[in-house]
Design a protein around this motif. Structure first.
Motif, PDB file in Angstrom:
ATOM      1  N   ALA A  12       0.757  -1.352  -0.040  1.00 49.81           N
ATOM      2  CA  ALA A  12      -0.006  -0.139  -0.120  1.00 49.81           C
ATOM      3  C   ALA A  12       0.773   1.338   0.018  1.00 49.81           C
ATOM      4  CB  ALA A  12      -0.992  -0.040   1.147  1.00 49.81           C
ATOM      5  N   HIS A  13       2.044   1.290   0.778  1.00 51.37           N
ATOM      6  CA  HIS A  13       2.612   2.336   0.678  1.00 51.37           C
ATOM      7  C   HIS A  13       3.269   2.808  -0.599  1.00 51.37           C
ATOM      8  CE1 HIS A  13       5.911   5.019   2.207  1.00 51.37           C
ATOM      9  NE2 HIS A  13       6.895   4.288   1.222  1.00 51.37           N
ATOM     10  N   GLU A  14       3.783   1.605  -1.305  1.00 50.23           N
ATOM     11  CA  GLU A  14       4.443   1.815  -2.849  1.00 50.23           C
ATOM     12  C   GLU A  14       3.232   2.266  -3.611  1.00 50.23           C
ATOM     13  OE1 GLU A  14       7.508   1.331  -4.176  1.00 50.23           O
ATOM     14  OE2 GLU A  14       7.814   1.332  -1.865  1.00 50.23           O
ATOM     15  N   ALA A  15       2.081   1.921  -3.535  1.00 49.60           N
ATOM     16  CA  ALA A  15       0.812   2.166  -4.153  1.00 49.60           C
ATOM     17  C   ALA A  15       0.778   3.898  -3.767  1.00 49.60           C
ATOM     18  CB  ALA A  15      -0.123   1.651  -4.138  1.00 49.60           C
ATOM     19  N   ALA A  16       0.771   4.163  -2.778  1.00 52.15           N
ATOM     20  CA  ALA A  16       0.592   5.697  -2.235  1.00 52.15           C
ATOM     21  C   ALA A  16       1.825   6.555  -3.093  1.00 52.15           C
ATOM     22  CB  ALA A  16       0.641   5.759  -0.746  1.00 52.15           C
TER      23      ALA A  16
END
Lengths: 620, 424
Positions: free
Chosen positions: B89-93
């Motif tokens: 989720a962090h990478e997607a953000a």
């Protein structure tokens, strides 16, 4: 006596009576305990408190401590109240301990009337010891044998006594048994110095005559000159003259070392101490020069003066070209303290800018090289050491016939003009345990040696060989040590120039001559040496993307050839997303490494290859 | 001329460096360049994002392996699933608005992952980033019966390509390599895999000590007979810090001579090409069109997000690396919401170097103009033109305009060639 009183006494301008002076040196092989004994003598006579004694006071330089050799002569004045109740001044002269400094040694010895011969109770007499003893005897010294390390389990004092009598021919009945380390026999040594070493002679009223024994640069005092007064008196404020240099100076300090510096009012005959005379460079002070009064000079200088000439030359180049100026400054600084080595700028097609340096010998070369690396933090490439050849040239269209000296193989003139080449020879004395004698004789024969003498003493052989110096500068020490597992000892002196069938051998890598590897060799040995060099380089030069011929040649004729095959495989088998960073860092390191290499004909030669190629290792 | 498309050139937000709150993500210009006409037909995937998921656990450590793999008695599966999802989720953000071209589950032994975790990660990833229609989702698998039994579930979870660690077709060698499976078990697993997944590849390790050209020829021919579309054929490398490195240092065995290795390499390229699976990368062979799209992203120096312990990522010139040890990584995720150990904006020279050292591994080579545009350097600053000319005359490189390729003859010398030509 407390030092404070002593200083006060000196201020009243008294010279020490001749019969209360004893000047002596210590002759010892490396590791036989010279420095430890000197320290003990200083301690016993109160020159330094226990707290002030750092081990081996006299060897100031790190290298001197590590190698156990003395590079500069030093002296220390000891006050000793003998058993006869009288006070004596004992001057201990610490002499340079290596053949490279033979002339300096001879001047130090000339400043003394006697010597302690220190022999390790377990090791016995060594070749180098012997050479120094002979020198000492030539100076009419009274020699007091001291058998050291008698507390060692392997000590054989009687055997060593017999050796001293057999090999050296000195009576050893009254040799002092001692252990400098354990403090055994120190008083006996001091008594023997007083009783057996003669007092100096000399007329205090005669015109000043003193010998310049050694000198060094001190950042606070300028050049400090170690002297031995022979006749007359030297004092502060006196105008003095260096007779060989023909220069005049004003004495501004007279003093001695105890070993701390102490100023004296004056020094009379027989005394050893130092002067300063506002001299800025050591090169202005020649070892062995005679110092006299400028206004009332002595009639004749002291005998035995020699101008010191470098005998071994090599090129020193900074690995990083940007360090050239740093190297120049460092060489200047070293020369401040050592006038016996010389340097001049040199440029090499591939090594860039550097210096051609001259040394008294191989050890001297190593010491300078090591100090540059260690004290001045320089990475250096050292070219093959070379001796000084004398080339007899026939006349050319523009020049007459003449004799030139060749210091650098790269400067070899057109061979057609060379009528004859002469090379320096030495006489070597080697001591070796019997079991290694065969290999050692072979080594000497391989190096064009001429055997002059072979005698046995106990289980050891003493051999004397005449050898060309260029065969000795070529890893002779290393071979000697490895053949004898370190048990052989070696000493030499030069015996002049002889004609030799010598040629310049060039090494070519990928068709380009590598100037730093060219050398002058005997024609008979050229092919073997060339082949060996090519084989070594084949192993030392990493494979490249193309095949590399490595050739040795004399003139245009190739005498040996090897080929370094092209690299077949240098690839990372697995490289995915996680490897990019690591691979990039490897690539950067690889590129950094290439900067440290030298390029000849598109071939990168690592620095280690030069060093290793020149250290020939196992021949034969 | 080949498409000289820059990779997305927008910088990541220098002020915050790492995280943008969802919804605050800026609209970035030119995030997804369209494929350019005239680029390599089957390989044109520029602008797509690749996602790498690292599963660090193995049942045992192989003696040749220097990967980030760990043996643990038990794994808290729920905690690991949650942590990977948070890391993702962090990478997607921080990298919104990309099209997802591939996912790769590597390890470790990702075939030991619960299929439900695999499914959850695929679902989440394709929710964060719209997936390409033909998204490639690969999982590395051990060819054991235990793992083959899960292939159906893994296929159901969305895996459409497996890469099997077969490693050798010789039981004795497999034992020496520390592998738990035998040849028969491995080939059974390969059969199962071919039944469940549309695309199958497997690995072999060759240039083993004492391996003759004849023995390798027979092994390779057998490998080609199984009809997979892709093969990864690695020469055995003794990596520092592995059990093999210690054994070599002790003199227990001597690695194959590099010259003999070179012979085997050439033999391998000839045999695979003849069988219709030419080398498209140093160690990778595929039927044209069946190349690993995910790995191509690395070699073409595209963007990839890497999650899980020790995973590396490249986001528009920003390098990320996550904490390596599993326990440290999971603690970092729980504390920070991501497992990043450090991230750095790579300077232009570093980006250019990486693009070259990765790209020249490919048979297609690199487009210097593209790397110049991506890094901000000029073509002249990328490579030493004189060195390139010299090596081209030697037949190790080929240069056609701005396209630079390493020839067949040069491929085995790539590391040495890179040291000669990489200028920056």
């Amino acid at each position: 006596m407390a030092p404070a009183n002593r200083s006060a006494l000196c201020e009243i301008f008294v010279t020490v009576p001749l019969d209360r002076i004893r000047n002596f040196s210590i002759i010892a092989h490396i590791d036989h305990g010279k420095s430890t004994l000197a320290d003990r003598l200083i301690q016993r006579t109160g020159g330094l408190t226990d707290r002030e004694m750092s081990a081996q006071v006299l060897d100031n330089m790190d290298i001197e401590k590590e190698r156990g050799i003395t590079i500069k002569a030093q002296t220390v004045r000891l006050d000793y109240k003998a058993k006869d109740g009288k006070d004596y001044v004992l001057n201990l002269m610490d002499t340079p301990g290596h053949v490279d400094f033979a002339y300096e040694v001879s001047r130090s010895l000339a400043a003394c009337e006697g010597a302690l011969l220190v022999v390790d109770a377990a090791q016995g007499v060594e070749a180098q010891t012997l050479a120094n003893v002979y020198q000492s005897i030539e100076h009419d010294h009274e020699i007091v044998p001291v058998i050291n390390k008698i507390d060692l389990p392997a000590a054989e004092p009687d055997k060593v006594k017999a050796e001293i009598e057999d090999i050296i021919g000195l009576p050893a009945d009254d040799a002092v048994l001692a252990s400098a380390k354990a403090g055994i026999g120190i008083d006996e040594i001091l008594e023997a110095i007083v009783a057996r070493i003669p007092a100096p002679k000399g007329d205090p009223a005669a015109p000043l005559k003193a010998m310049l024994v050694d000198s060094w640069y001190d950042p606070y005092l300028g050049v400090v000159i170690l002297i031995r007064v022979v006749e007359g008196t030297i004092r502060k404020g006196q105008q003095i003259k260096f007779m060989q240099a023909d220069t005049v100076h004003l004495v501004d300090r007279v003093g001695c070392f105890r070993p701390k510096i102490e100023q004296l009012g004056e020094m009379g005959p027989g005394e050893i101490g130092f002067i300063t005379a506002q001299i800025k460079e050591v090169s202005q002070t020649a070892v062995g020069d005679t110092i006299t009064d400028a206004k009332k000079p002595t009639a004749a200088p002291l005998p035995g003066f020699k101008e010191v000439q470098p005998v071994v030359f090599c090129g020193l180049f900074p690995v990083d070209a940007a360090d050239f100026e740093k190297l120049r400054e460092s060489l200047y600084k070293l020369r401040l303290n050592d006038a016996s080595f010389s340097f001049e700028a040199e440029s090499s097609a591939a090594l860039g800018f550097g210096f051609r340096c001259g040394f008294l010998g191989l050890l001297h070369l190593e010491i300078i090289q090591e100090r540059l690396t260690r004290e001045y933090d320089l990475d250096l490439i050292t070219t093959a050491p070379s001796v000084v050849y004398r080339l007899h040239l026939s006349h050319s269209k523009t020049e007459d016939a003449k004799v030139i000296e060749l210091h650098n193989p790269a400067d070899m003139p057109d061979p057609n003009r060379i009528d004859m080449i002469e090379e320096p020879w030495i006489e070597a004395t080697i001591y070796v345990p019997d079991e290694y004698l065969g290999s050692l004789l072979k080594l000497c024969q391989d190096r064009r040696g001429i055997q002059k003498n072979l005698t046995y003493v106990g289980g050891r052989a003493q051999i004397t060989y005449e050898l060309p110096l260029n065969e000795v500068v070529f890893d002779f020490y290393d071979r000697l040590k490895s053949i004898s597992r370190g048990y052989a000892s070696f000493d030499y002196h030069q015996i002049g120039y002889r004609e030799g069938d010598l040629v310049k051998m060039s090494i070519m890598v990928n068709g380009e001559p590598v100037d730093a590897l060219s050398m002058i060799v005997h024609r008979g040995a050229a092919e073997a040496r060339g082949r060996h060099m090519c084989e070594r380089l084949k192993d030392l030069i990493p494979r490249h993307l193309f095949k590399i011929p490595v050739q040795a040649a004399i003139g245009g004729k190739v005498i040996a050839r090897e080929t370094i095959a092209a690299m077949r495989k240098d690839v990372t088998a697995k490289c995915y997303g996680g490897d990019a960073t690591r691979k990039r860092k490897l690539l950067e390191k690889q590129k950094e490494g290439k900067k440290r290499m030298r390029e000849y004909g598109n071939v990168n030669i690592p620095q280690e290859a030069f060093i290793a190629a020149l250290r020939m290792g196992d021949e034969s | 001329m080949e498409g000289s498309l820059p990779l997305a050139t927008h910088p990541s937000d220098p002020a915050t460096g790492v995280s943008h709150a969802p919804g605050m993500a800026k609209e970035l210009p030119g995030a997804i360049p369209a494929p350019a006409a005239g680029s390599l037909p089957s390989l044109e995937r520029e602008g797509e994002l690749a996602l790498y998921v690292h599963w660090p656990f193995c049942v045992s450590k192989c003696p040749y392996c220097d990967f980030n793999s760990h043996v643990r008695d038990s794994v808290d599966q729920q905690a690991w699933r949650d942590a990977l999802l948070r890391d993702l989720a962090h990478e997607a953000a921080v990298l919104p608005g990309r099209r997802l071209g591939s996912i790769f589950f590597g390890g470790g032994t990702p075939s030991l992952m619960p299929p439900a975790t695999v499914a959850a990660l695929i679902d989440a990833a394709t929710r964060h980033w719209p997936a390409a229609d033909d998204i490639e989702i690969t999982l590395e698998a051990n060819p054991s019966s235990v793992e083959a039994a899960r292939f159906a579930d893994l296929a159901h979870a969305g895996i459409n390509r497996v890469s099997l660690g077969l490693q050798a077709l010789d039981d004795q060698v497999l034992g020496w390599l520390g592998r738990a499976h035998g040849v028969a078990e491995g080939l059974a697993a390969l059969d199962t895999a071919q039944n469940h997944f549309g695309r199958v590849s497997f690995d072999l390790i060759y240039a083993r000590p004492g391996q003759t050209p004849e023995a390798w020829d027979a092994e390779l021919r057998r490998a080609l007979s199984f009809g997979t579309e892709h093969l990864s054929l690695y020469q055995l490398t003794i990596e520092p810090g592995t059990q093999f490195a210690t054994r070599v240092a002790k003199g227990e065995f001597v690695p194959l001579d590099p010259d003999a290795g070179a012979e085997l390499f050439e033999q391998t390229r000839a045999a695979t090409a003849a069988a219709g699976l030419p080398a498209y990368e140093i160690s990778n062979h595929a039927r044209p069109g069946a190349e690993s799209r995910h790995n191509l992203t690395y070699w073409r120096y595209g963007n990839y997000a890497g999650i899980g312990p020790g995973a590396h990522g490249r986001r528009d010139g920003r390098a990320t690396v996550r904490r390596r040890k599993p326990e440290n990584w999971i603690a970092r995720v729980e504390a920070n919401g991501h497992g990043i150990e450090r991230e750095d904006d790579l300077p232009p020279e570093a980006r250019a170097q990486e693009a070259l050292l990765m790209g020249l591994r490919l048979a297609e080579g690199v487009d210097l103009a593209r790397i110049a545009a991506m890094s901000g350097l000029s073509v002249g600053q990328l490579v030493d033109a004189a060195a390139v000319d010299r090596l081209a005359r030697q037949g190790l490189l080929a240069r056609d305009g701005e396209r630079l390729t390493v020839t067949d003859a040069g491929m085995l010398l790539l590391d040495a060639i890179l040291a000669e030509i990489v200028a920056a």
